[in-house]
Scaffold this motif. Sequence first.
Motif, PDB file in Angstrom:
ATOM      1  N   PRO A  21     -54.246  20.580 -43.224  1.00  0.00           N
ATOM      2  CA  PRO A  21     -54.734  19.198 -43.107  1.00  0.00           C
ATOM      3  C   PRO A  21     -53.660  18.141 -43.317  1.00  0.00           C
ATOM      4  N   TYR A  22     -52.611  18.462 -44.089  1.00  0.00           N
ATOM      5  CA  TYR A  22     -51.511  17.514 -44.258  1.00  0.00           C
ATOM      6  C   TYR A  22     -50.807  17.221 -42.935  1.00  0.00           C
ATOM      7  N   LYS A  56     -45.380  14.967 -47.320  1.00  0.00           N
ATOM      8  CA  LYS A  56     -45.709  14.953 -48.739  1.00  0.00           C
ATOM      9  C   LYS A  56     -46.979  14.150 -48.970  1.00  0.00           C
ATOM     10  N   ARG A  57     -47.689  14.512 -50.018  1.00  0.00           N
ATOM     11  CA  ARG A  57     -48.953  13.845 -50.305  1.00  0.00           C
ATOM     12  C   ARG A  57     -48.763  12.334 -50.470  1.00  0.00           C
ATOM     13  N   GLU A  58     -47.710  11.939 -51.138  1.00  0.00           N
ATOM     14  CA  GLU A  58     -47.490  10.516 -51.401  1.00  0.00           C
ATOM     15  C   GLU A  58     -47.113   9.749 -50.130  1.00  0.00           C
ATOM     16  N   GLU A  59     -46.829  10.463 -49.060  1.00  0.00           N
ATOM     17  CA  GLU A  59     -46.510   9.807 -47.795  1.00  0.00           C
ATOM     18  C   GLU A  59     -47.750   9.504 -46.958  1.00  0.00           C
ATOM     19  N   ASP A 109     -56.828   6.671 -46.403  1.00  0.00           N
ATOM     20  CA  ASP A 109     -57.931   7.161 -45.577  1.00  0.00           C
ATOM     21  C   ASP A 109     -57.670   8.590 -45.102  1.00  0.00           C
ATOM     22  N   ILE A 110     -56.400   8.921 -44.844  1.00  0.00           N
ATOM     23  CA  ILE A 110     -56.063  10.290 -44.470  1.00  0.00           C
ATOM     24  C   ILE A 110     -56.280  11.238 -45.650  1.00  0.00           C
ATOM     25  N   LEU A 111     -55.952  10.786 -46.855  1.00  0.00           N
ATOM     26  CA  LEU A 111     -56.149  11.627 -48.038  1.00  0.00           C
ATOM     27  C   LEU A 111     -57.625  11.921 -48.285  1.00  0.00           C
ATOM     28  N   VAL A 112     -58.509  10.992 -47.946  1.00  0.00           N
ATOM     29  CA  VAL A 112     -59.943  11.263 -48.063  1.00  0.00           C
ATOM     30  C   VAL A 112     -60.311  12.487 -47.216  1.00  0.00           C
ATOM     31  N   CYS A 113     -59.814  12.513 -45.990  1.00  0.00           N
ATOM     32  CA  CYS A 113     -60.080  13.640 -45.094  1.00  0.00           C
ATOM     33  C   CYS A 113     -59.415  14.921 -45.596  1.00  0.00           C
TER      34      CYS A 113
END
Length: 305
Positions: free
Chosen positions: A138-139, A276-279, A283-287
């Motif tokens: 998903p990343y 990286k997660r911090e990048e 809204d993408i992190l919700v998914c």
Amino acid sequence: MDTNVEPRRVILWSVPRSLSTVFQKCLSFIPKVQIINEPFTCAYHMGPEKKPDDTQMVSDEEAEKYQAQMNGTYNEEKLDLPMAFDADVCTYNYVKSKLDADYPDKQLVFCKDMAYALDGKYGMLPKGYRHTFIIRNPYRMFPSYKKILVSTMNLLGMKEFRICDIPLVFVPRGYAYQEEYQLLLYVQENCDGSDPPIVIDADDLLSNPASIMRQYCELLGIPFQEEMLEWPSGLDVIKSWIGSRESLVGNLLETGGYYDAALKSTRYHPPKKMPKREELAEDILVCVNHSMPFYEKMYDLRLKP
């Protein structure tokens, strides 16, 4: 393969932006193969039983303007697609009839589709198919998906949007991974008997194409050929695909472009560095957060290089 026997039948279930089209293109060059391209996706997005827009994010005027523009482009596009059908006939029963049809001159019938597009209608699954799945971290998937949605959403008059909030017609409530995992569970319990579903991961495919393709083919009883690792660039391959005209043409347009990189491809290339997660945007992190548990469960079942 023996030409006098019923063709092997395979479905590859995917999430968006998971390399499913380039995988399908790769298999398109197998002798005596019939490709069926995203028929359930057509039923879900464009057919008579299409998923309704559950969120009025754009005005009716903007939606009609967008549809008129797309229709005009479909009509202007001079592509020879002898195997294509019109989306307005594409009910779920129509899809099942296409998948169940006889293909007497073929040795392999291969269908690629989005798992979410089945929309829980498991009774529509065709008989005699081996179910396989392709997944992607998903990343990687959601940034790619949002990037390619920008042109469509801009045409609808939306300059800013959150991918986690856009209508079901673009992103299902389970963000595609939940729907794919639920289908995998159903297949495990009801469809494949002693033959477990085959799961491949996009990064493994890119990093080790020979190993993954060889294993995939051997499990399906398809002779592996080195030619599967390199193929010609261009659009001609889709002329032999069965699929909706609107989908095949629309996915080639600058307003879509979903198939662009796949059809220009000639081989699998090593994956780029993992974001990286911090990048990633909020809204993408919700998914990503919702999808990762389903991805990880499928990842545990994947073919290993």
